[in-house]
Design a protein around this motif. Structure first.
Motif, PDB file in Angstrom:
ATOM      1  N   ASP A  78     -32.387  20.483  21.288  1.00  0.00           N
ATOM      2  CA  ASP A  78     -32.960  19.694  22.381  1.00  0.00           C
ATOM      3  C   ASP A  78     -33.826  18.566  21.829  1.00  0.00           C
ATOM      4  N   THR A  79     -34.488  18.845  20.710  1.00  0.00           N
ATOM      5  CA  THR A  79     -35.390  17.856  20.109  1.00  0.00           C
ATOM      6  C   THR A  79     -34.646  16.833  19.264  1.00  0.00           C
ATOM      7  N   HIS A  80     -33.696  17.307  18.459  1.00  0.00           N
ATOM      8  CA  HIS A  80     -33.079  16.428  17.460  1.00  0.00           C
ATOM      9  C   HIS A  80     -31.603  16.126  17.707  1.00  0.00           C
ATOM     10  N   GLY A  81     -30.953  16.860  18.608  1.00  0.00           N
ATOM     11  CA  GLY A  81     -29.527  16.653  18.842  1.00  0.00           C
ATOM     12  C   GLY A  81     -29.228  15.279  19.417  1.00  0.00           C
ATOM     13  N   GLY A  82     -28.001  14.815  19.177  1.00  0.00           N
ATOM     14  CA  GLY A  82     -27.587  13.509  19.663  1.00  0.00           C
ATOM     15  C   GLY A  82     -27.831  12.387  18.679  1.00  0.00           C
ATOM     16  N   ASN A  83     -28.395  12.712  17.520  1.00  0.00           N
ATOM     17  CA  ASN A  83     -28.689  11.698  16.508  1.00  0.00           C
ATOM     18  C   ASN A  83     -27.617  11.682  15.424  1.00  0.00           C
ATOM     19  N   ARG A  84     -27.250  10.468  15.017  1.00  0.00           N
ATOM     20  CA  ARG A  84     -26.402  10.335  13.840  1.00  0.00           C
ATOM     21  C   ARG A  84     -27.256  10.469  12.588  1.00  0.00           C
ATOM     22  N   GLY A  85     -26.598  10.641  11.458  1.00  0.00           N
ATOM     23  CA  GLY A  85     -27.327  10.745  10.207  1.00  0.00           C
ATOM     24  C   GLY A  85     -26.402  11.167   9.092  1.00  0.00           C
ATOM     25  N   ARG A  86     -26.958  11.834   8.115  1.00  0.00           N
ATOM     26  CA  ARG A  86     -26.132  12.323   7.015  1.00  0.00           C
ATOM     27  C   ARG A  86     -26.736  13.591   6.435  1.00  0.00           C
ATOM     28  N   ALA A  87     -25.852  14.447   5.967  1.00  0.00           N
ATOM     29  CA  ALA A  87     -26.256  15.649   5.234  1.00  0.00           C
ATOM     30  C   ALA A  87     -26.083  15.343   3.754  1.00  0.00           C
ATOM     31  N   ARG A  88     -27.083  15.698   2.954  1.00  0.00           N
ATOM     32  CA  ARG A  88     -27.058  15.358   1.532  1.00  0.00           C
ATOM     33  C   ARG A  88     -27.240  16.605   0.678  1.00  0.00           C
ATOM     34  N   VAL A  89     -26.742  16.525  -0.552  1.00  0.00           N
ATOM     35  CA  VAL A  89     -26.949  17.601  -1.518  1.00  0.00           C
ATOM     36  C   VAL A  89     -27.136  16.984  -2.898  1.00  0.00           C
ATOM     37  N   ALA A  90     -28.021  17.588  -3.675  1.00  0.00           N
ATOM     38  CA  ALA A  90     -28.195  17.225  -5.082  1.00  0.00           C
ATOM     39  C   ALA A  90     -28.047  18.499  -5.898  1.00  0.00           C
ATOM     40  N   VAL A  91     -27.168  18.469  -6.884  1.00  0.00           N
ATOM     41  CA  VAL A  91     -26.908  19.613  -7.757  1.00  0.00           C
ATOM     42  C   VAL A  91     -27.407  19.257  -9.152  1.00  0.00           C
ATOM     43  N   ALA A  92     -28.275  20.089  -9.693  1.00  0.00           N
ATOM     44  CA  ALA A  92     -28.835  19.842 -11.025  1.00  0.00           C
ATOM     45  C   ALA A  92     -28.404  20.959 -11.966  1.00  0.00           C
ATOM     46  N   PHE A  93     -27.917  20.572 -13.143  1.00  0.00           N
ATOM     47  CA  PHE A  93     -27.444  21.532 -14.143  1.00  0.00           C
ATOM     48  C   PHE A  93     -28.231  21.349 -15.436  1.00  0.00           C
ATOM     49  N   SER A  94     -28.737  22.462 -15.959  1.00  0.00           N
ATOM     50  CA  SER A  94     -29.455  22.437 -17.235  1.00  0.00           C
ATOM     51  C   SER A  94     -28.723  23.304 -18.244  1.00  0.00           C
ATOM     52  N   GLU A  95     -28.299  22.680 -19.330  1.00  0.00           N
ATOM     53  CA  GLU A  95     -27.596  23.398 -20.399  1.00  0.00           C
ATOM     54  C   GLU A  95     -28.568  24.066 -21.354  1.00  0.00           C
ATOM     55  N   ASN A  96     -29.724  23.397 -21.596  1.00  0.00           N
ATOM     56  CA  ASN A  96     -30.622  23.887 -22.653  1.00  0.00           C
ATOM     57  C   ASN A  96     -32.101  23.878 -22.275  1.00  0.00           C
ATOM     58  N   GLY A  97     -32.427  23.558 -21.030  1.00  0.00           N
ATOM     59  CA  GLY A  97     -33.819  23.571 -20.606  1.00  0.00           C
ATOM     60  C   GLY A  97     -34.604  22.329 -20.953  1.00  0.00           C
ATOM     61  N   HIS A  98     -33.975  21.339 -21.562  1.00  0.00           N
ATOM     62  CA  HIS A  98     -34.666  20.103 -21.937  1.00  0.00           C
ATOM     63  C   HIS A  98     -34.722  19.173 -20.723  1.00  0.00           C
ATOM     64  N   PRO A  99     -35.910  18.685 -20.350  1.00  0.00           N
ATOM     65  CA  PRO A  99     -36.027  17.823 -19.162  1.00  0.00           C
ATOM     66  C   PRO A  99     -35.165  16.570 -19.226  1.00  0.00           C
ATOM     67  N   GLY A 100     -34.945  16.063 -20.424  1.00  0.00           N
ATOM     68  CA  GLY A 100     -34.158  14.844 -20.548  1.00  0.00           C
ATOM     69  C   GLY A 100     -32.662  15.065 -20.537  1.00  0.00           C
ATOM     70  N   HIS A 101     -32.232  16.321 -20.512  1.00  0.00           N
ATOM     71  CA  HIS A 101     -30.802  16.623 -20.589  1.00  0.00           C
ATOM     72  C   HIS A 101     -30.240  17.210 -19.294  1.00  0.00           C
ATOM     73  N   VAL A 102     -31.002  17.142 -18.212  1.00  0.00           N
ATOM     74  CA  VAL A 102     -30.520  17.688 -16.939  1.00  0.00           C
ATOM     75  C   VAL A 102     -29.458  16.754 -16.356  1.00  0.00           C
ATOM     76  N   ALA A 103     -28.315  17.326 -15.987  1.00  0.00           N
ATOM     77  CA  ALA A 103     -27.240  16.552 -15.350  1.00  0.00           C
ATOM     78  C   ALA A 103     -27.377  16.666 -13.840  1.00  0.00           C
ATOM     79  N   LEU A 104     -27.235  15.550 -13.150  1.00  0.00           N
ATOM     80  CA  LEU A 104     -27.428  15.516 -11.701  1.00  0.00           C
ATOM     81  C   LEU A 104     -26.160  15.021 -11.021  1.00  0.00           C
ATOM     82  N   PHE A 105     -25.762  15.717  -9.959  1.00  0.00           N
ATOM     83  CA  PHE A 105     -24.568  15.352  -9.193  1.00  0.00           C
ATOM     84  C   PHE A 105     -24.954  15.347  -7.712  1.00  0.00           C
ATOM     85  N   GLU A 106     -24.657  14.264  -7.008  1.00  0.00           N
ATOM     86  CA  GLU A 106     -25.098  14.143  -5.618  1.00  0.00           C
ATOM     87  C   GLU A 106     -23.935  13.808  -4.690  1.00  0.00           C
ATOM     88  N   GLY A 107     -24.053  14.266  -3.451  1.00  0.00           N
ATOM     89  CA  GLY A 107     -23.034  13.987  -2.450  1.00  0.00           C
ATOM     90  C   GLY A 107     -23.658  13.909  -1.069  1.00  0.00           C
TER      91      GLY A 107
END
Length: 404
Positions: free
Chosen positions: A108-137
Motif C-alpha cells: 500500500d505504501t510502496h506499490g505502483g512504483n517502477r525501479g530496479r532490483a540490484r545485487v552485488a556478489v563479492a568473492f574473496s580467494e585469499n582474504g586480501h582487501p585488494g583482491h576481492v572480485a566484484l560482480f553486479e547485476g
C-alpha cells in the motif's frame, strides 16, 4: 595437498537465506560450492541512512569478514530494491520493514512504483582487501500494488520485471535465470571454474507442457527459432514427460550458458515454465575430465552415454530390456512423438556415471554395449557426453540416478 584430496570445496557461499542458497546452487551447478550460515553483524547501513547505497562496498566488507572466520575462498551477496520514488532498501532492510508492516501495508505504501532490483556478489580467494572480485547485476521492473503467485521470496510476488507478464513469484521455478542474479553468477562461475578452452556443447531446455496445445505451441516456437524440439518420455519417475530443445553451441562454456539462458528467457516471456537447463560437453571438448581425480573434483557433473535400441513390431520384450539395463544402472526412455513406418519401437538406453574420468567411464558404457549386443537387437547412434551444467538434477528423480 590439493583441494580434491582434502575434500575442500571450491568456495563457500555465506548467507542466512536457504532459498537464496538454493537459487545460487542452480546458477552454479557443476561447481563444488558449499552453503555456510555465518552471523556477520555490523555491516549493514544504518536504518536512517539516506541516498544511494554502495552495494559493492557493502558486499566487499561482508566477504572479508566471512573470510576471517572461514579462512577459505568464499563469496557473499548483497541486494537492494531501488524505487523511482526515492526509496532504497537493502535486502536486509526490506525484510525488516516487510515483516514489521506486513505484505499488504508495505505494498500500500510502496506499490505502483517502477525501479530496479540490484545485487552485488563479492568473492574473496585469499582474504586480501585488494583482491576481492566484484560482480553486479540489476533488473528493471515495477513493484505491484497486489502480489501475484505463490513462489519465490522477498519481493518476488510483487515484482513484475520489464518485458514479462508474470511476476517472479509466478515464475519461481525458473526465476534463477531471469532475475538480477543470472549475469553476476555467470561471471563468478567463470572465475571459479577451472580454465578451459571449451569446445562443442549440446544444450537442452526443458519445459513443463501441461496440455497438447501447450506442447504444440512449444514446437511452433522452436520451429520459428530454428531449434530442434523433442518429447522425451522416461520409463518411470516423477517427471516422465519432458518436452525439450536440442541445440548445439561452440566456444567457452560461459558463452554457451549465455546463449542457452537467453533462449530460456525468451520461452519465459511467451509464458512457458522452464524446468531445466542442461549443457553437455561433446567430443574433444576440454571440459571433459580425462582422469578420475579431475572428475571427483566436479561432484555435480557426470558422463551421460546413450545408445538407441530398435525393437521388432511383434514380440518385443521391453521389460526384459529394462531389466538387462538396470544391472548396469542404465535406464530406458523414448521419443514419444516418433512412430516408425515398420511398426517397430525404439528405446534409448542411458547410462550416467560420475566420479570417473573419460577412460573408466567409457569402460562402463562398453560393458553395457557388449551386453546389449548379445540380445541381437539392432544398436545405433552411440553417444558420449559429459554434463557440465544441470540446473535441476531432481527432475529425473525416480528414473536416472547417477552411479559413481
Amino acid at each position: 595437498m590439493s583441494r580434491e584430496e582434502s575434500s575442500m570445496p571450491r568456495a563457500f557461499f555465506v548467507t542466512g537465506n536457504q532459498y537464496k542458497a538454493e537459487e545460487v546452487a542452480r546458477l552454479l551447478s557443476g561447481i563444488d560450492v558449499v552453503w555456510r550460515k555465518l552471523a556477520l553483524p555490523g555491516h549493514e547501513p544504518a536504518d536512517d541512512a539516506q541516498g544511494p547505497i554502495d552495494l559493492g562496498a557493502l558486499a566487499k566488507r561482508k566477504v572479508l569478514a566471512a573470510y576471517q572466520v572461514l579462512g577459505a575462498p568464499c563469496f557473499v551477496e548483497t541486494t537492494a530494491l531501488e524505487l523511482d520514488s526515492g526509496v532504497t532498501l537493502t535486502g536486509a532492510r526490506f525484510k525488516k520493514q516487510w515483516l514489521a508492516q506486513g505484505e499488504r501495508a508495505f505494498l500500500d505504501t510502496h506499490g505502483g512504483n517502477r525501479g530496479r532490483a540490484r545485487v552485488a556478489v563479492a568473492f574473496s580467494e585469499n582474504g586480501h582487501p585488494g583482491h576481492v572480485a566484484l560482480f553486479e547485476g540489476s533488473m528493471a521492473g515495477t513493484l505491484l500494488t497486489e502480489p501475484r503467485g505463490e513462489g519465490g521470496y522477498g519481493w518476488d510476488r510483487a515484482w513484475l520485471p520489464d518485458g514479462y507478464e508474470r511476476t517472479l513469484g509466478e515464475m519461481a521455478q525458473h526465476k534463477f535465470f531471469l532475475n538480477m542474479r543470472h549475469r553476476p553468477y555467470l561471471e563468478l562461475a567463470d572465475r571459479l571454474r577451472e580454465q578451459s578452452a571449451g569446445g562443442a556443447y549440446e544444450a537442452h531446455v526443458t519445459i513443463a507442457a501441461r496440455s497438447e496445445d501447450e506442447f504444440q505451441r512449444f514446437r511452433a516456437f522452436c520451429g520459428a527459432a530454428g531449434v530442434k524440439c523433442i518429447f522425451i518420455e522416461l520409463g518411470q519417475g516423477e517427471a516422465r514427460f519432458q518436452p525439450m530443445t536440442a541445440s548445439y553451441h561452440h566456444g567457452p562454456l560461459k558463452q554457451a550458458q549465455e546463449e542457452v539462458q537467453a533462449f530460456a528467457r525468451a520461452l519465459a516471456v511467451e509464458g512457458f515454465d522452464v524446468t531445466r537447463l542442461k549443457i553437455e560437453a561433446l567430443g574433444a571438448n576440454k571440459d571433459i575430465p580425462s582422469d578420475d581425480a579431475t572428475a571427483r573434483a566436479q561432484p555435480a557433473n557426470y558422463f551421460e552415454f546413450h545408445v538407441k535400441v530398435t525393437l521388432p513390431a511383434e514380440g518385443a520384450d521391453v521389460e526384459a530390456l529394462r531389466a538387462r539395463c538396470e544391472r548396469y544402472g542404465a535406464h530406458l526412455s523414448r521419443n514419444a512423438r516418433k512412430v516408425r513406418a515398420d511398426g517397430g519401437a525404439e528405446r534409448f538406453v542411458t547410462l550416467r556415471v560420475k566420479g570417473l574420468g573419460r577412460a573408466n567411464a567409457e569402460a562402463r558404457f562398453s560393458a553395457v554395449l557388449r551386453d546389449l549386443a548379445e540380445t541381437g537387437l539392432p544398436l545405433s547412434y552411440p553417444l558420449r557426453e559429459y554434463t557440465v551444467y544441470d540446473s535441476n538434477h531432481a527432475l529425473d528423480r525416480g528414473w536416472g540416478e547417477v552411479r559413481s
